[in-house]
Design an enzyme around this catalytic site. Structure first.
Site, short mmCIF file in Angstrom:
data_model
loop_
_atom_site.label_atom_id
_atom_site.label_comp_id
_atom_site.label_asym_id
_atom_site.label_seq_id
_atom_site.Cartn_x
_atom_site.Cartn_y
_atom_site.Cartn_z
N CYS A 1 0.63 -1.06 0.20
CA CYS A 1 -0.10 -0.06 -0.07
C CYS A 1 0.25 1.40 0.08
CB CYS A 1 -0.85 0.04 1.52
SG CYS A 1 -2.15 -1.37 1.47
N HIS B 1 -8.77 2.83 -2.57
CA HIS B 1 -7.73 2.96 -2.00
C HIS B 1 -7.14 1.89 -3.43
CE1 HIS B 1 -3.83 1.27 0.14
NE2 HIS B 1 -4.69 0.44 0.66
N CYS C 1 -0.88 2.39 6.89
CA CYS C 1 -0.78 1.06 6.82
C CYS C 1 -0.43 0.36 5.81
CB CYS C 1 -1.45 0.33 7.99
SG CYS C 1 -3.37 0.59 7.24
N GLY D 1 0.42 -3.96 4.29
CA GLY D 1 0.05 -5.49 3.89
C GLY D 1 1.32 -6.56 5.21
#
Ligand SMILES: CC(C)(COP(=O)(O)OP(=O)(O)OC[C@H]1O[C@@H](n2cnc3c(N)ncnc32)[C@H](O)[C@@H]1OP(=O)(O)O)[C@@H](O)C(=O)NCCC(=O)NCCS
Length: 392
Positions: free
Chosen positions: A91, A348, A378, A380
């Site tokens: 991300c 997102h 944040c 993954g």
């Protein structure tokens, strides 16, 4: 180290995975379009002035596979001499790409570099087309492979973020996004061509092109309405389709040039990357990443939470965004956080998000007359990333 300046930062709209307006438009088209536009809209810049492209993508396979950084450069019409790489930090891929582009310019490895991001979650779903977790390691440490939704449930239950607070946060994101769209505040968006194949009376298909101007997942909601949605990741859980980020297709690009090149070509700096950092955390509560990454980057650049005019904190899930905001002590600055909504309303698109939020952050700093902005998310696998930008 040389000074590196952002001279352009733009994005496509974000459109819903599968149900949205980019659902037949290939990712290469989205990213090459936005890179081409980024160059064309930068006064005095030509494609041949670019040295290299750093492109973030979280699932770089299939339609967005091979080396999308290089393919996008060629499809954008850049000459053969412009090289390209694809960067993956899930991300944070788009933010990582912008950081790498900046550091290349600062180090003197490139004079002008594109930092970009692209993800079509329609063409390549989260997890990839053929997920293959390591057979033994996935039993030793299953947390590394856990669903992102479960990590959001873990944050909600471990840190006591109530369902009600998640829905209030999600409704606020939708309300801010609706108002911003209706009032023309998304100045970083470039209307983007898309296409679909429409069946004709004789059974053949015709490619029809149209322009997408807005993020198509915005859905004005009330906390009461959102409260009616069922949990999607866990029985009796609190994370729903309404308080999660949307899965999205999109692309974004920034152009970073050395101070010397800006002078030589007559480019106007609009912002600069002041600092960037990443940090690891527990994989099964990856959403806490920003609460570690933001203080770490602020310390790196000698600033505090009070120095920041705009925060763009990715709303992967309301539970984790809200928890991080509380832990960071910035709840008092809600009027500076995701001022035009976040990923719950705007989507997102994984590897694009960091590049998209950079464009949004710079546009929002411009709008409010602010100087410093933070972009954070944040990641993954258990990480956080954060960057500080200065508007010039
Ligand atoms: C949560 C998730 C599974 C939902 O997927 P989805 O079912 O495709 O989501 P949708 O947005 O289509 O919503 C499904 C339904 O929920 C309801 N809904 C969603 N948002 C709503 C809202 N704001 N108001 C009212 N109803 C809503 C609707 O009934 C909707 O169906 P409809 O559009 O046909 O009316 C998906 O968005 C997801 O996985 N998000 C997290 C992504 C992620 O993990 N990213 C990485 C983070 S690190």
């Amino acid at each position: 180290m040389r000074d590196a300046y952002i001279v352009q930062s733009v994005r496509t709209p974000g459109c819903k995975q599968k149900k949205g307006l980019f659902n037949q438009t290939r990712p290469e088209e989205l990213i090459s379009f936005i890179m081409k536009e980024a160059v064309e809209r930068t006064v005095n810049l030509k494609p041949e002035d670019i040295d290299d492209v750093m492109l973030g993508c979280a699932f770089p396979e299939a339609e967005q596979g091979l080396n999308l950084g290089r393919i996008a450069a060629k499809m954008a019409g850049f000459p053969d001499e412009v090289s390209g790489a694809t960067v993956n930090r899930f991300c944070a891929s788009g933010l990582e790409a912008i950081a790498l582009a900046s550091v290349r310019v600062s180090a003197g490895w490139s004079d002008i570099c594109v930092g970009a991001g692209c993800e079509s979650m329609t063409f390549v779903p989260m997890g990839g087309n053929v997920p293959r977790p390591h057979p033994e390691y996935s039993k030793t440490y299953p947390e590394m492979y856990v669903s992102m939704g479960i990590t959001a449930e873990n944050v909600a239950s471990r840190y006591k973020v109530s369902r009600e607070d998640q829905d209030i946060f999600a409704a606020a994101s939708q309300a801010k996004a609706t108002a911003a769209r209706d009032n023309g505040k998304f100045t970083e968006i470039i209307p983007t061509p898309a296409y679909k194949y429409v069946v004709q009376p004789d059974g053949t298909y015709k490619k029809e092109t149209f322009i997408v101007e807005h993020d198509d997942g915005i859905r004005l909601s009330t906390p009461e309405g959102l409260a009616k949605l069922g949990a999607v990741f866990k029985v009796n859980g609190s994370v729903t389709a309404g308080n999660s980020s949307q899965t999205t297709d999109g692309a974004a690009a920034s152009i970073i040039a050395s101070k010397e090149k800006c002078k030589e070509l007559g480019l106007t700096p609009i912002a600069r990357l002041v600092g960037y950092t990443t940090v690891g955390c527990k994989a099964d509560e990856m959403g806490v990443g920003p609460k570690y990454a933001i203080p770490k980057v602020l310390k790196q650049v000698g600033m505090t939470i009070d120095d920041i005019d705009i925060y763009e904190i990715n709303e992967a899930f309301a539970s984790q965004a809200l928890h991080c905001i509380r832990e960071l002590g910035i709840e008092k600055y809600m009027d500076k956080i995701n001022i035009h909504g976040g990923a719950i309303a705007l989507g997102h698109p994984l590897g694009c998000t960091g590049a998209k939020l950079t464009a949004t952050c710079i546009a929002n700093l411009r709008e409010v007359g602010g100087k410093y902005g933070v972009v954070s998310m944040c990641i993954g696998g258990g990480m956080g990333a954060a960057a500080v930008f200065e508007k010039l």
